[in-house]
Design a protein around this motif. Sequence first.
Motif, PDB file in Angstrom:
ATOM      1  N   GLN A  95      33.331  38.979  25.188  1.00 28.29           N
ATOM      2  CA  GLN A  95      34.622  39.041  24.111  1.00 28.29           C
ATOM      3  C   GLN A  95      34.948  37.559  23.531  1.00 28.29           C
ATOM      4  N   HIS A  96      35.060  37.449  22.333  1.00 31.09           N
ATOM      5  CA  HIS A  96      35.128  36.100  21.828  1.00 31.09           C
ATOM      6  C   HIS A  96      36.119  36.110  20.577  1.00 31.09           C
ATOM      7  N   ILE A  97      36.697  35.070  20.300  1.00 33.99           N
ATOM      8  CA  ILE A  97      37.350  34.823  18.927  1.00 33.99           C
ATOM      9  C   ILE A  97      36.195  34.388  17.933  1.00 33.99           C
ATOM     10  N   HIS A  98      36.033  35.174  17.080  1.00 29.21           N
ATOM     11  CA  HIS A  98      34.835  34.627  15.642  1.00 29.21           C
ATOM     12  C   HIS A  98      35.997  34.026  14.819  1.00 29.21           C
ATOM     13  N   ILE A  99      35.245  32.928  13.996  1.00 25.44           N
ATOM     14  CA  ILE A  99      35.848  32.495  12.834  1.00 25.44           C
ATOM     15  C   ILE A  99      34.708  32.310  11.880  1.00 25.44           C
ATOM     16  N   GLY A 100      34.758  32.664  10.520  1.00 29.40           N
ATOM     17  CA  GLY A 100      33.879  32.365   9.687  1.00 29.40           C
ATOM     18  C   GLY A 100      33.708  33.816   8.753  1.00 29.40           C
ATOM     19  N   GLY A 101      32.437  33.821   8.015  1.00 25.33           N
ATOM     20  CA  GLY A 101      32.355  34.864   7.082  1.00 25.33           C
ATOM     21  C   GLY A 101      33.417  35.103   6.374  1.00 25.33           C
ATOM     22  N   GLU A 102      33.917  36.203   6.311  1.00 24.56           N
ATOM     23  CA  GLU A 102      34.777  37.019   5.387  1.00 24.56           C
ATOM     24  C   GLU A 102      36.161  36.966   6.287  1.00 24.56           C
ATOM     25  N   ASN A 103      36.063  36.471   7.468  1.00 27.58           N
ATOM     26  CA  ASN A 103      37.222  36.666   8.445  1.00 27.58           C
ATOM     27  C   ASN A 103      37.720  37.931   8.766  1.00 27.58           C
ATOM     28  N   GLN A 104      36.963  38.974   8.901  1.00 28.12           N
ATOM     29  CA  GLN A 104      37.253  40.317   8.452  1.00 28.12           C
ATOM     30  C   GLN A 104      36.608  40.968   9.686  1.00 28.12           C
ATOM     31  N   CYS A 105      36.844  41.968  10.043  1.00 31.98           N
ATOM     32  CA  CYS A 105      35.970  43.300  11.071  1.00 31.98           C
ATOM     33  C   CYS A 105      35.083  44.019  10.014  1.00 31.98           C
ATOM     34  N   PRO A 106      33.912  44.412  10.510  1.00 33.48           N
ATOM     35  CA  PRO A 106      32.987  45.141   9.457  1.00 33.48           C
ATOM     36  C   PRO A 106      33.614  46.544   9.416  1.00 33.48           C
ATOM     37  N   ASP A 107      33.313  47.131   8.358  1.00 27.71           N
ATOM     38  CA  ASP A 107      33.332  48.471   8.213  1.00 27.71           C
ATOM     39  C   ASP A 107      32.680  49.236   9.349  1.00 27.71           C
ATOM     40  N   PRO A 108      33.602  50.271  10.081  1.00 26.97           N
ATOM     41  CA  PRO A 108      32.978  50.792  11.118  1.00 26.97           C
ATOM     42  C   PRO A 108      31.895  51.855  10.744  1.00 26.97           C
ATOM     43  N   ASP A 109      32.038  52.289   9.604  1.00 28.02           N
ATOM     44  CA  ASP A 109      30.772  53.184   9.011  1.00 28.02           C
ATOM     45  C   ASP A 109      29.802  52.434   8.355  1.00 28.02           C
ATOM     46  N   MET A 110      29.693  51.200   8.348  1.00 27.56           N
ATOM     47  CA  MET A 110      28.400  50.375   7.880  1.00 27.56           C
ATOM     48  C   MET A 110      27.168  50.910   8.474  1.00 27.56           C
ATOM     49  N   GLU A 111      26.087  50.851   7.937  1.00 29.67           N
ATOM     50  CA  GLU A 111      24.886  51.282   8.633  1.00 29.67           C
ATOM     51  C   GLU A 111      24.012  49.807   9.199  1.00 29.67           C
ATOM     52  N   GLY A 112      24.092  50.088  10.594  1.00 31.84           N
ATOM     53  CA  GLY A 112      23.686  48.480  11.111  1.00 31.84           C
ATOM     54  C   GLY A 112      22.081  48.764  11.340  1.00 31.84           C
ATOM     55  N   SER A 113      21.600  47.777  11.919  1.00 31.95           N
ATOM     56  CA  SER A 113      20.030  47.561  11.940  1.00 31.95           C
ATOM     57  C   SER A 113      19.691  47.942  13.608  1.00 31.95           C
ATOM     58  N   GLY A 114      20.694  48.774  14.381  1.00 28.01           N
ATOM     59  CA  GLY A 114      20.225  49.143  15.709  1.00 28.01           C
ATOM     60  C   GLY A 114      19.784  50.580  15.572  1.00 28.01           C
ATOM     61  N   GLU A 115      19.507  51.184  16.532  1.00 29.85           N
ATOM     62  CA  GLU A 115      19.158  52.527  16.976  1.00 29.85           C
ATOM     63  C   GLU A 115      19.995  53.451  16.308  1.00 29.85           C
TER      64      GLU A 115
END
Length: 262
Positions: A83-103
């Motif tokens: 578990q981490h505190i992330h900082i950067g990018g758009e400072n937001q969580c990804p869309d849970p429905d996004m298509e990822g690169s995993g299985e």
Amino acid sequence: MRTTTKRLLPLFAATAVLGMFGASGAALAEGHGGGHDATTLEAHLTELNDSGASGTAWVTVEGNEVTVKMENTGLLAGSPHAQHIHIGGENQCPDPDMEGSGEDGAIQVSDAHHDYGDIATSLTTEGDTSPDSGLAVDRFPVGDDPYERTIEVSDEVAADIVDGKGVIVIHGVDHNGSGEYDGDVVSDLDPELPSEATDPAACGTLDVSQMGAWPEGGAETGSGTTAGIEQSGAMLAGGGLLTAAAAGAFALRRRSTESTQV
Ligand SMILES: [Cu+2]
């Protein structure tokens, strides 16, 4: 019973002191320019990767000291969760429905990087908390274990968290329901680990606690945002008299801290 009463007495005394300064506690907040103001933030973590995990994180920043408290549910039992505190990018969580690169389109670490950036702080249970400990799996909470720790961060990280740029991410998803981290897909962070061990399970943005959460309506019409920050510590304690008492104790602690910093 007698012990309980004794223990509560200082809290009632604190409540009385708080009363003298007005219900908002604003009097204590004003009139000091040099000290570190505490800022309390909250994150409501919601699931990624259909993990079924959710949770709440409370973070207080005072100078370079960051206190993190987390309560989670639905994480894979018996397994560590980075578990981490992330900082950067758009400072937001990804869309849970996004298509990822995993299985089967699972969201992997690299898929979410654009949204919440790099690891700023590793929320380990002991030892190092730098990004270097991002995958120190023997020093992260197991399953739904609650978490609480005060850690030291850089000026920059502290400022970014106060500015609302922090995102809390919990990793570790049992996609195939085997009860452990396994499967053929390897982690895009560490090929020695299955992707299940590092895929994000829950995410929440750290936002400054809002006055709306204060249980007693009167304070909302009070003297502005500073009072909100003062009281945010009390919001964690729950409702009613104990909340007021906690607010008093919080303010008193702050005051004594400041006097040593002058
Ligand atoms: Cu992370």
